[in-house]
Design a protein around this motif. Structure first.
Motif, short mmCIF file in Angstrom:
data_model
loop_
_atom_site.label_atom_id
_atom_site.label_comp_id
_atom_site.label_asym_id
_atom_site.label_seq_id
_atom_site.Cartn_x
_atom_site.Cartn_y
_atom_site.Cartn_z
N ASN A 298 33.47 26.24 17.39
CA ASN A 298 34.31 25.92 18.54
C ASN A 298 33.76 26.56 19.81
O ASN A 298 33.31 27.71 19.80
N GLY A 299 33.77 25.79 20.89
CA GLY A 299 33.34 26.28 22.18
C GLY A 299 31.88 26.03 22.50
O GLY A 299 31.47 26.13 23.66
N SER A 300 31.08 25.71 21.50
CA SER A 300 29.66 25.47 21.75
C SER A 300 29.41 23.97 21.95
O SER A 300 30.13 23.13 21.41
N PHE A 301 28.39 23.64 22.74
CA PHE A 301 28.07 22.26 23.02
C PHE A 301 27.21 21.66 21.91
O PHE A 301 26.31 22.32 21.38
N THR A 302 27.49 20.41 21.60
CA THR A 302 26.72 19.67 20.61
C THR A 302 26.37 18.31 21.20
O THR A 302 27.21 17.68 21.84
N ARG A 303 25.14 17.87 20.97
CA ARG A 303 24.73 16.54 21.45
C ARG A 303 24.51 15.63 20.26
O ARG A 303 24.05 16.07 19.20
N ALA A 304 24.80 14.36 20.46
CA ALA A 304 24.70 13.40 19.37
C ALA A 304 24.45 12.01 19.93
O ALA A 304 24.66 11.74 21.11
N CYS A 305 24.02 11.12 19.05
CA CYS A 305 23.88 9.70 19.39
C CYS A 305 25.02 8.93 18.76
O CYS A 305 25.48 9.25 17.66
N TRP A 306 25.48 7.92 19.46
CA TRP A 306 26.40 6.95 18.88
C TRP A 306 25.59 5.69 18.63
O TRP A 306 24.97 5.15 19.54
#
Length: 258
Positions: free
Chosen positions: A15-23
């Motif tokens: 929680n609180g950390s940034f995550t990047r992803a593809c849709w």
């Protein structure tokens, strides 16, 4: 819910950390680039590139009562990020701010980039935010987004196709940053040889273009075929203009994915 709809392993995110992803679509092609932050109440999601409305409609169609998921109305935020030349990581020193929130202390001495310089920075790092890259035509490995794909978690939209591509370990196309002394436009085709040669064969297409009036150049992104992966220069089909190519600094190849 996000774990089953995107390429990131949200079950391992703190929680609180940034995550990047593809849709992805069902064919494993990228339709949007996302940045998310988990909270105690759920998740906050920013669409860095792609169709926001299309993403929301698609999410709403696959939400079941058992998911216990609701989508709140859209809100505007200010996203800031420190950038530097030739940094090794595309996403670092990021903050989300409300419209009335002041810059954090660590950003106070930073100078904002001019718009043209900002475009150049994000393109040379392969940050694909344009409609002709995030349009459901290219998979994450072609776009250099392998670092945003988890191959170890369970099923998600487009997972089967992505897993097959990872096993093969090769792609037919890749994104490239380009620069030219001429003003080029989106959609122009690229070839290896000189124009009007009998051996002309299209090996790429320009997908993003920005005209830098101050420097008298244009730059952007292009998708090139495997036969042109090693090329440092290509020619536009409808002229004698040549452009210089380079692999984006942030490009993460298919061999680098987890």
């Amino acid at each position: 819910f996000l774990n089953g709809q995107t390429t990131a392993d949200f079950l391992r995110v703190k929680n609180g950390s940034f995550t990047r992803a593809c849709w992805l679509n069902t064919a494993g092609k990228v339709k949007a680039l996302l940045e998310a932050r988990l909270t105690d109440q759920g998740a906050e999601l920013v669409v860095l590139g792609g169709q926001v409305d299309g993403l929301i409609r698609a999410f709403e169609k696959v939400i079941f009562p058992s998911d216990l998921v609701t989508i709140d109305p859209l809100q505007s935020i200010r996203r800031v990020q420190k950038v530097a030349e030739k940094q090794t990581i595309r996403f670092q020193n990021v903050a989300w701010l409300s419209s009335d929130q002041q810059l954090p202390n660590e950003f106070q001495e930073c100078q904002p980039l001019a718009l043209t310089k900002l475009h150049r920075w994000r393109m040379i790092y392969g940050l694909l935010l344009g409609k002709d890259e995030l349009n459901g035509d290219y998979n994450p490995f072609e776009l250099g987004l392998s670092d945003l794909v988890s191959l170890e978690k369970g099923c998600y939209l487009g997972q089967e196709t992505v897993a097959k591509l990872a096993r093969v370990g090769q792609v037919r196309k890749q994104v490239r940053f380009w620069e030219s002394d001429a003003c080029l436009r989106v959609g122009q085709k690229l070839i290896k040889s000189l124009p009007y040669s009998v051996s002309n064969k299209i090996v790429g297409v320009i997908t993003s273009s920005i005209n830098d009036v101050e420097k008298g150049v244009s730059f952007g992104l292009a998708i090139v075929r495997s036969s042109a992966f090693s090329e440092q220069e290509l020619t536009v089909t409808d002229g004698i203009v040549r452009l210089h190519l380079q692999v984006p600094y942030g490009f993460d190849s298919i061999s680098d994915c987890d």
